[in-house]
Design a protein around this motif. Structure first.
Motif, short mmCIF file in Angstrom:
data_model
loop_
_atom_site.label_atom_id
_atom_site.label_comp_id
_atom_site.label_asym_id
_atom_site.label_seq_id
_atom_site.Cartn_x
_atom_site.Cartn_y
_atom_site.Cartn_z
N MET A 31 0.87 -1.18 0.00
CA MET A 31 0.00 0.00 0.00
C MET A 31 0.90 1.22 0.00
SD MET A 31 -3.45 1.01 0.89
CE MET A 31 -4.01 -0.27 1.94
N ILE A 32 0.69 2.09 -0.97
CA ILE A 32 1.49 3.31 -1.09
C ILE A 32 0.60 4.50 -0.77
CG2 ILE A 32 2.85 4.75 -2.66
CD1 ILE A 32 3.43 2.12 -4.24
N THR A 33 1.03 5.31 0.20
CA THR A 33 0.25 6.47 0.62
C THR A 33 0.68 7.71 -0.16
OG1 THR A 33 -0.02 5.56 2.84
CG2 THR A 33 -0.38 7.93 2.59
N GLN A 72 -1.46 -0.95 -4.48
CA GLN A 72 -2.65 -0.20 -4.08
C GLN A 72 -2.18 1.16 -3.58
OE1 GLN A 72 -5.32 -1.58 -0.90
NE2 GLN A 72 -6.99 -0.90 -2.20
N LEU A 73 -2.80 2.20 -4.14
CA LEU A 73 -2.49 3.57 -3.76
C LEU A 73 -3.63 4.07 -2.89
CD1 LEU A 73 -1.44 4.81 -7.32
CD2 LEU A 73 0.03 3.89 -5.53
N VAL A 74 -3.30 4.89 -1.89
CA VAL A 74 -4.33 5.43 -1.02
C VAL A 74 -4.01 6.89 -0.72
CG1 VAL A 74 -3.17 4.64 1.10
CG2 VAL A 74 -5.62 5.14 1.15
N PHE A 78 -6.98 3.13 -4.64
CA PHE A 78 -6.92 2.86 -6.07
C PHE A 78 -6.00 1.67 -6.32
CE2 PHE A 78 -5.11 3.99 -10.37
CZ PHE A 78 -6.24 3.63 -11.08
N THR A 79 -6.54 0.63 -6.95
CA THR A 79 -5.78 -0.59 -7.20
C THR A 79 -5.30 -0.60 -8.64
OG1 THR A 79 -7.22 -1.73 -5.62
CG2 THR A 79 -5.86 -3.11 -7.04
#
Length: 161
Positions: free
Chosen positions: A4-6, A20-22, A142-143
């Motif tokens: 997961m990348i913030t 996955q972006l958040v 966002f995946t």
């Protein structure tokens, strides 16, 4: 999904496949997801304002709708994305505060959404989904494996696009 990348406020990241972006705290800000489904290249930008101030060239380009989208396109093409395949999904642009007279300050969310839509239209990138406006904050996931945008909010639960 490996990680997961913030993406912070006034930030943008582009990745190739499976991540996955958040981004959190989308109030009047807008989260912009771009995706090339054939090459699995995706990007997420978190913009605060509509237009890059040309008079101040040291400003953070990711803070503004027009310059963030340009930078995201450039970075995605470097990873092999084809502009002709790109699709967009957007979220945010809320009116978080009531301001008397509906001043430009109070309506920044709507101005941000309009600027994002105008820039995407200029770049000929279709918007496939949006969750914008109203008066509540959002978190956007966002995946980049499948281009799915998930929007979570206290006020409205979870929506998948």
């Amino acid at each position: 999904m490996s990680n997961m990348i913030t993406i912070g406020i006034s930030d943008m990241k582009v990745v190739k496949g499976g991540e996955q972006l958040v981004t959190y705290a989308l109030g009047s800000c807008v989260g912009i997801c771009l995706f090339d489904p054939l090459r699995k290249v995706g990007g997420l930008g978190h913009i605060m304002l509509p237009k890059y101030p040309v008079a101040n060239p040291k400003e953070n380009k990711y803070r503004f709708a027009d310059s963030c989208i340009k930078e995201m396109l450039r970075d995605m093409e470097r990873l092999g994305a084809s502009r002709s395949q790109l699709v967009a999904k957007i979220a945010g642009g809320a009116k978080m505060f009531e301001v008397s007279g509906d001043s430009a300050f109070g309506n920044i969310g709507q101005r941000n959404v309009m600027a994002v839509k105008a820039m995407l239209a200029y770049e000929k990138i279709p918007i496939k989904a949006q969750d914008t406006g109203l008066n509540y904050g959002r978190t956007l996931y966002f995946t980049t494996e499948d281009g799915v945008m998930t929007v979570k909010s206290f006020a409205n639960g979870v929506k998948v696009y």
